[in-house]
Enzyme design. Structure first.
Site, short mmCIF file in Angstrom:
data_model
loop_
_atom_site.label_atom_id
_atom_site.label_comp_id
_atom_site.label_asym_id
_atom_site.label_seq_id
_atom_site.Cartn_x
_atom_site.Cartn_y
_atom_site.Cartn_z
N ASP A 7 0.87 -1.16 0.00
CA ASP A 7 0.00 0.00 0.00
C ASP A 7 0.92 1.23 0.00
OD1 ASP A 7 -2.33 1.60 0.45
OD2 ASP A 7 -1.74 1.74 2.56
N LEU A 8 0.40 2.38 -0.36
CA LEU A 8 1.27 3.56 -0.40
C LEU A 8 0.99 4.50 0.78
CD1 LEU A 8 1.89 5.68 -3.62
CD2 LEU A 8 2.21 6.51 -1.34
N ASP A 9 -0.19 5.13 0.72
CA ASP A 9 -0.53 6.12 1.73
C ASP A 9 -0.60 5.45 3.11
OD1 ASP A 9 -1.62 8.24 3.15
OD2 ASP A 9 -3.64 7.78 2.49
N THR A 15 0.90 10.38 3.19
CA THR A 15 0.16 11.31 2.33
C THR A 15 -1.27 11.52 2.83
OG1 THR A 15 0.05 9.38 0.90
CG2 THR A 15 1.43 11.18 0.16
N LYS A 44 -9.42 6.52 4.56
CA LYS A 44 -8.09 5.93 4.31
C LYS A 44 -8.21 4.71 3.42
CE LYS A 44 -4.87 7.12 7.93
NZ LYS A 44 -4.21 6.67 9.13
N GLY A 45 -7.42 4.67 2.36
CA GLY A 45 -7.41 3.50 1.48
C GLY A 45 -8.62 3.44 0.57
N VAL A 46 -9.53 4.39 0.72
CA VAL A 46 -10.77 4.39 -0.07
C VAL A 46 -10.60 5.33 -1.27
CG1 VAL A 46 -13.24 4.92 0.10
CG2 VAL A 46 -12.04 3.92 2.05
N ARG A 48 -10.98 8.05 -4.41
CA ARG A 48 -11.38 9.46 -4.34
C ARG A 48 -12.90 9.61 -4.36
NH1 ARG A 48 -8.80 12.53 -9.07
NH2 ARG A 48 -7.05 11.29 -8.30
N SER A 113 -1.93 0.54 -4.55
CA SER A 113 -2.53 1.74 -3.93
C SER A 113 -3.82 2.10 -4.66
CB SER A 113 -1.54 2.90 -4.04
OG SER A 113 -2.18 4.11 -3.75
N ALA A 114 -4.76 2.65 -3.90
CA ALA A 114 -6.01 3.12 -4.52
C ALA A 114 -5.79 4.46 -5.20
CB ALA A 114 -7.07 3.28 -3.44
N SER A 115 -4.61 5.03 -5.04
CA SER A 115 -4.38 6.41 -5.51
C SER A 115 -3.97 6.48 -6.98
CB SER A 115 -3.30 7.08 -4.67
OG SER A 115 -3.03 8.35 -5.20
N ASN A 117 -2.66 9.00 -8.07
CA ASN A 117 -1.44 9.82 -8.01
C ASN A 117 -0.20 9.00 -7.63
OD1 ASN A 117 -2.43 12.67 -8.44
ND2 ASN A 117 -3.77 12.05 -6.75
N LYS A 144 -10.75 -1.12 -2.57
CA LYS A 144 -10.64 -1.79 -1.26
C LYS A 144 -11.92 -1.50 -0.48
CE LYS A 144 -5.74 -0.55 -1.43
NZ LYS A 144 -4.63 0.25 -0.87
N GLU A 168 -0.35 -3.08 4.65
CA GLU A 168 -1.44 -2.09 4.68
C GLU A 168 -1.58 -1.41 6.03
OE1 GLU A 168 -3.98 -0.49 3.56
OE2 GLU A 168 -4.13 -1.14 1.49
N ASP A 169 -2.07 -0.17 6.00
CA ASP A 169 -2.38 0.53 7.26
C ASP A 169 -3.88 0.71 7.45
OD1 ASP A 169 -2.56 2.42 5.10
OD2 ASP A 169 -2.75 3.97 6.63
P1 B16 Z 1 -6.26 9.69 -5.18
P2 B16 Z 1 -3.67 4.10 -0.55
C1 B16 Z 1 -5.52 6.01 -0.94
O1 B16 Z 1 -4.18 5.59 -0.99
C2 B16 Z 1 -5.71 6.99 0.20
O2 B16 Z 1 -5.50 6.33 1.45
C3 B16 Z 1 -7.11 7.55 0.18
O3 B16 Z 1 -7.25 8.52 1.21
C4 B16 Z 1 -7.36 8.21 -1.20
O4 B16 Z 1 -8.69 8.70 -1.27
C5 B16 Z 1 -7.11 7.16 -2.30
O5 B16 Z 1 -5.79 6.67 -2.18
C6 B16 Z 1 -7.28 7.76 -3.69
O6 B16 Z 1 -6.27 8.69 -3.92
O7 B16 Z 1 -7.30 10.74 -4.94
O8 B16 Z 1 -4.84 10.23 -5.16
O9 B16 Z 1 -6.54 8.88 -6.41
O10 B16 Z 1 -3.78 4.03 0.96
O11 B16 Z 1 -4.54 3.07 -1.24
O12 B16 Z 1 -2.25 4.10 -1.03
MG MG Z 2 -3.03 3.22 3.10
#
Ligand code: B16
Ligand code: MG
Length: 226
Positions: A7-9, A15, A44-46, A48, A113-115, A117, A144, A168-169
């Protein structure tokens, strides 16, 4: 243990602080409301879109589809501005060593990661070259706690999910790893993280030997079962 799904964030960098700052600003600017801290954990982990849905739901706010898209885009602009501050110094304690340990044991690294970015963030942290793959959240159906992003991350490195550990956190993330059939390693002190097969209080406590030992114990249990 052939692959590790990171996982990233909250695991590689914190972040989530920036995510929540950006959500706070959005809600303040548009609705003159303050977001309560409890929503940080819930988002968190959810993804956008799912985070915005949860926030609007919590505040009992209804918006049109267009406004929803616009709010999500504006949050991301603020978030990306905050990411400009990110440097390799923001890699959480213990993570660079853990990455090096996995690599020296020929364990492949994939990001789950769900991000959207995530590639930008890994570049800023100067970690992009350490990863064999980054799963694209746009290519998976469900976020997730569904296992999809972890299954995709394993597929990208050509390793069976059962031959991977996931780190994961978030509660949603631990559930996702367990559903994917990988060995879940949790980071954090929240009681709800107790579904992780192995739990470390902070990233600084993450330890390759302990992970390997947990892996061997879990495989031995499976062998006995078969
Ligand atoms: P983005 P992870 C997740 O990262 C964040 O924990 C979560 O807060 C955020 O909404 C999601 O990425 C989407 O991120 O807006 O940058 O696409 O914990 O899965 O690494
Ligand atoms: Mg995370």
């Amino acid at each position: 243990m052939k692959g590790v799904l990171f996982d990233l964030d909250g695991v590689i960098a914190d972040t989530s602080i920036y995510h929540f700052q950006a959500w706070r600003k959005l809600i303040k600017d548009h609705f003159s409301l303050n977001l309560p801290n409890e929503l940080e954990q819930q988002t968190k982990g959810v993804s956008r879109a799912d985070s915005l849905k949860a926030i609007l739901n919590f505040l009992n706010i209804n918006v049109s589809k267009e406004q929803f898209e616009q709010l999500a885009a504006e949050k991301n602009q603020t978030y990306q501005k905050l990411l400009n501050n990110l440097t390799p110094k923001d890699i959480l304690p213990g993570i660079q060593k853990l990455i090096n340990d996995f690599k020296s044991h020929d364990v492949k690294l994939s990001l789950a990661s769900a991000s959207l970015n995530a590639p930008l963030i890994l570049e800023k942290l100067d970690l992009r070259q350490d990863f064999d793959a980054i799963a694209n959240p746009n290519e998976v159906k469900l976020g997730k706690p569904a296992p999809d992003i972890f299954l995709q991350a394993a597929k990208e490195i050509d390793v069976q999910p059962k031959d991977c550990v996931g780190i994961e956190d978030s509660i949603a993330g631990i559930n996702a790893i367990n559903s994917a059939g990988s060995l879940s390693i949790g980071v954090g002190e929240k009681e709800e993280l107790n579904k992780a097969k192995l739990l470390f209080p902070t990233t600084a406590d993450l330890n390759y030997s302990q992970i390997e030992m947990a892996w061997e114990q879990a495989s031995a249990k499976l062998d006995n079962f078969e």
